[in-house]
Write a protein that holds these residues in place. Sequence first.
Motif, PDB file in Angstrom:
ATOM      1  N   ARG A 169       0.813  -1.211   0.000  1.00  0.00           N
ATOM      2  CA  ARG A 169       0.000   0.000   0.000  1.00  0.00           C
ATOM      3  C   ARG A 169       0.851   1.268   0.000  1.00  0.00           C
ATOM      4  O   ARG A 169       0.316   2.366   0.170  1.00  0.00           O
ATOM      5  CB  ARG A 169      -0.916   0.005   1.236  1.00  0.00           C
ATOM      6  N   ILE A 170       2.145   1.140  -0.180  1.00  0.00           N
ATOM      7  CA  ILE A 170       3.011   2.316  -0.031  1.00  0.00           C
ATOM      8  C   ILE A 170       3.014   3.208  -1.267  1.00  0.00           C
ATOM      9  O   ILE A 170       3.483   4.337  -1.196  1.00  0.00           O
ATOM     10  CB  ILE A 170       4.450   1.925   0.336  1.00  0.00           C
ATOM     11  N   TYR A 171       2.495   2.704  -2.406  1.00  0.00           N
ATOM     12  CA  TYR A 171       2.487   3.505  -3.621  1.00  0.00           C
ATOM     13  C   TYR A 171       1.103   4.108  -3.856  1.00  0.00           C
ATOM     14  O   TYR A 171       0.095   3.591  -3.395  1.00  0.00           O
ATOM     15  CB  TYR A 171       2.920   2.657  -4.819  1.00  0.00           C
ATOM     16  N   HIS A 172       1.075   5.207  -4.616  1.00  0.00           N
ATOM     17  CA  HIS A 172      -0.162   5.979  -4.782  1.00  0.00           C
ATOM     18  C   HIS A 172      -0.686   5.971  -6.218  1.00  0.00           C
ATOM     19  O   HIS A 172      -1.626   6.692  -6.534  1.00  0.00           O
ATOM     20  CB  HIS A 172       0.087   7.429  -4.323  1.00  0.00           C
ATOM     21  N   GLY A 173      -0.091   5.179  -7.048  1.00  0.00           N
ATOM     22  CA  GLY A 173      -0.514   5.076  -8.439  1.00  0.00           C
ATOM     23  C   GLY A 173       0.659   4.589  -9.268  1.00  0.00           C
ATOM     24  O   GLY A 173       1.772   4.397  -8.759  1.00  0.00           O
ATOM     25  N   ALA A 174       0.399   4.381 -10.553  1.00  0.00           N
ATOM     26  CA  ALA A 174       1.467   3.887 -11.418  1.00  0.00           C
ATOM     27  C   ALA A 174       1.118   4.144 -12.869  1.00  0.00           C
ATOM     28  O   ALA A 174      -0.057   4.300 -13.236  1.00  0.00           O
ATOM     29  CB  ALA A 174       1.706   2.399 -11.188  1.00  0.00           C
ATOM     30  N   LEU A 175       2.136   4.172 -13.693  1.00  0.00           N
ATOM     31  CA  LEU A 175       1.974   4.121 -15.142  1.00  0.00           C
ATOM     32  C   LEU A 175       2.347   2.705 -15.564  1.00  0.00           C
ATOM     33  O   LEU A 175       3.471   2.255 -15.322  1.00  0.00           O
ATOM     34  CB  LEU A 175       2.882   5.135 -15.832  1.00  0.00           C
ATOM     35  N   ARG A 176       1.373   1.995 -16.142  1.00  0.00           N
ATOM     36  CA  ARG A 176       1.669   0.650 -16.632  1.00  0.00           C
ATOM     37  C   ARG A 176       1.893   0.705 -18.130  1.00  0.00           C
ATOM     38  O   ARG A 176       1.153   1.347 -18.873  1.00  0.00           O
ATOM     39  CB  ARG A 176       0.540  -0.335 -16.344  1.00  0.00           C
ATOM     40  N   GLU A 177       2.920   0.007 -18.573  1.00  0.00           N
ATOM     41  CA  GLU A 177       3.160  -0.099 -20.006  1.00  0.00           C
ATOM     42  C   GLU A 177       3.264  -1.568 -20.397  1.00  0.00           C
ATOM     43  O   GLU A 177       3.796  -2.395 -19.651  1.00  0.00           O
ATOM     44  CB  GLU A 177       4.414   0.670 -20.426  1.00  0.00           C
ATOM     45  N   GLY A 178       2.725  -1.869 -21.555  1.00  0.00           N
ATOM     46  CA  GLY A 178       2.759  -3.230 -22.060  1.00  0.00           C
ATOM     47  C   GLY A 178       3.974  -3.517 -22.914  1.00  0.00           C
ATOM     48  O   GLY A 178       4.268  -4.674 -23.206  1.00  0.00           O
ATOM     49  N   GLY A 179       4.687  -2.468 -23.318  1.00  0.00           N
ATOM     50  CA  GLY A 179       5.830  -2.626 -24.206  1.00  0.00           C
ATOM     51  C   GLY A 179       7.157  -2.640 -23.498  1.00  0.00           C
ATOM     52  O   GLY A 179       8.195  -2.380 -24.105  1.00  0.00           O
ATOM     53  N   ALA A 180       7.175  -2.926 -22.204  1.00  0.00           N
ATOM     54  CA  ALA A 180       8.400  -3.118 -21.445  1.00  0.00           C
ATOM     55  C   ALA A 180       8.186  -4.329 -20.556  1.00  0.00           C
ATOM     56  O   ALA A 180       7.063  -4.801 -20.392  1.00  0.00           O
ATOM     57  CB  ALA A 180       8.730  -1.877 -20.614  1.00  0.00           C
ATOM     58  N   GLY A 181       9.254  -4.857 -19.971  1.00  0.00           N
ATOM     59  CA  GLY A 181       9.068  -6.071 -19.191  1.00  0.00           C
ATOM     60  C   GLY A 181      10.338  -6.542 -18.530  1.00  0.00           C
ATOM     61  O   GLY A 181      11.164  -5.742 -18.090  1.00  0.00           O
ATOM     62  N   HIS A 182      10.534  -7.868 -18.501  1.00  0.00           N
ATOM     63  CA  HIS A 182      11.714  -8.385 -17.806  1.00  0.00           C
ATOM     64  C   HIS A 182      12.091  -9.765 -18.349  1.00  0.00           C
ATOM     65  O   HIS A 182      11.296 -10.446 -19.003  1.00  0.00           O
ATOM     66  CB  HIS A 182      11.463  -8.456 -16.291  1.00  0.00           C
ATOM     67  N   PHE A 183      13.336 -10.160 -18.072  1.00  0.00           N
ATOM     68  CA  PHE A 183      13.848 -11.458 -18.501  1.00  0.00           C
ATOM     69  C   PHE A 183      15.046 -11.845 -17.651  1.00  0.00           C
ATOM     70  O   PHE A 183      15.438 -11.119 -16.748  1.00  0.00           O
ATOM     71  CB  PHE A 183      14.187 -11.462 -20.000  1.00  0.00           C
ATOM     72  N   HIS A 184      15.599 -13.041 -17.914  1.00  0.00           N
ATOM     73  CA  HIS A 184      16.808 -13.531 -17.249  1.00  0.00           C
ATOM     74  C   HIS A 184      17.998 -13.026 -18.071  1.00  0.00           C
ATOM     75  O   HIS A 184      18.302 -13.579 -19.131  1.00  0.00           O
ATOM     76  CB  HIS A 184      16.783 -15.057 -17.200  1.00  0.00           C
ATOM     77  N   PRO A 185      18.687 -11.976 -17.616  1.00  0.00           N
ATOM     78  CA  PRO A 185      19.686 -11.344 -18.486  1.00  0.00           C
ATOM     79  C   PRO A 185      20.888 -12.224 -18.782  1.00  0.00           C
ATOM     80  O   PRO A 185      21.428 -12.174 -19.896  1.00  0.00           O
ATOM     81  CB  PRO A 185      20.092 -10.093 -17.702  1.00  0.00           C
ATOM     82  N   LEU A 186      21.319 -13.034 -17.816  1.00  0.00           N
ATOM     83  CA  LEU A 186      22.496 -13.870 -18.082  1.00  0.00           C
ATOM     84  C   LEU A 186      22.172 -14.948 -19.114  1.00  0.00           C
ATOM     85  O   LEU A 186      22.979 -15.208 -20.013  1.00  0.00           O
ATOM     86  CB  LEU A 186      22.999 -14.501 -16.784  1.00  0.00           C
ATOM     87  N   ASN A 187      21.001 -15.556 -19.018  1.00  0.00           N
ATOM     88  CA  ASN A 187      20.651 -16.566 -20.021  1.00  0.00           C
ATOM     89  C   ASN A 187      20.500 -15.949 -21.411  1.00  0.00           C
ATOM     90  O   ASN A 187      20.819 -16.585 -22.423  1.00  0.00           O
ATOM     91  CB  ASN A 187      19.384 -17.310 -19.620  1.00  0.00           C
ATOM     92  N   TYR A 188      20.002 -14.707 -21.466  1.00  0.00           N
ATOM     93  CA  TYR A 188      19.972 -14.014 -22.761  1.00  0.00           C
ATOM     94  C   TYR A 188      21.390 -13.785 -23.272  1.00  0.00           C
ATOM     95  O   TYR A 188      21.686 -14.017 -24.455  1.00  0.00           O
ATOM     96  CB  TYR A 188      19.230 -12.687 -22.628  1.00  0.00           C
ATOM     97  N   CYS A 189      22.277 -13.358 -22.380  1.00  0.00           N
ATOM     98  CA  CYS A 189      23.662 -13.095 -22.760  1.00  0.00           C
ATOM     99  C   CYS A 189      24.352 -14.373 -23.257  1.00  0.00           C
ATOM    100  O   CYS A 189      25.053 -14.364 -24.279  1.00  0.00           O
ATOM    101  CB  CYS A 189      24.408 -12.519 -21.553  1.00  0.00           C
TER     102      CYS A 189
END
Length: 320
Positions: A169-189
């Motif tokens: 509950r510590i945040y008061h809002g957000a901007l969500r984007e669908g065109g960004a994200g996350h991955f396992h960077p070492l396995n990509y490397c």
Amino acid sequence: MPASIDAQSYYQASAHPFPPQSPLNGDVTADICVVGAGFTGLSAALELAQAGFKVVVLEARQVGYGASGRNGGQICTGFSPGQQRIEAQLGKDDARKCFDIAEEAKRLIVDRITKYKIDCDLKWGYLHAIPKPTQFDSLKEWKEEWDALGYTDTKVLDKAELEDRLGTRIYHGALREGGAGHFHPLNYCLGLAKAAMAAGAQIFENSAVVNVEPGATATVRTAKGSVSAKIVILGCNAYIGRMMPELYGRIMPVTSYIIATEPLGENRARSLIRDNDAVANTNFIVDYFRLTKDTRLLFGGRDSYSTLEPPNLGAYMRPR
């Protein structure tokens, strides 16, 4: 998944197998010598080898040892100062080119993962969460700025909407984007390294460069060998050190730290981040966090502008 306390990072403990590459021993010639086997060096090696050049990559430690294999795994949009700051420095047209290049980089990640079948847990979805209610208008301005650039896969979330998605509950809002994200960077490397090698690039690990002698044909020396090449690409990031003295005073290493929990289980993990988005707050020194494939919470933050690591990293990170 192997989980060794001797591993340098969570990513190393969960990395896919990659055969060790021998150190450089002796003198070789190449069209291009790449220093550094991270995202920059391996991307260059892959493209150039596919174009028919003889490429040699020298890595001081192991593939992905530096920031490429030990980062937050977050795939972001644009630039942290915002587009207006870039425009003030470069002008509107060149700032737009920079934004387009950054967007192309995200597309390139997807293309390479698809083309080379790189298993690296790619997931789209990103939340920029505000710690203060007074920052809510800035989220709307941020969205408008990206809308004007043609990047419209975004939505402003109020506090209630965000609390449906995050277990805090510590945040008061957000901007969500669908065109960004996350991955396992070492396995990509590691996937990039395998693709570059398949294209003909040679990678030598444990081959730290001791000096570079410029010239029509440059000589790149290690402790036990050298590479003669017409072109040298330095893909070392903050690890360049004094290899090129003229660059030493222009690069300042900045560290950020990451801690990973034990596996939480699917239900508990989704109670923290419902849609498996990557998350970062909007502080100058950001907290950033996400879930891993094995349902750990991987949390990053804090920083250091020296080369000194906190003596107890767990205690340093756990309160955040």
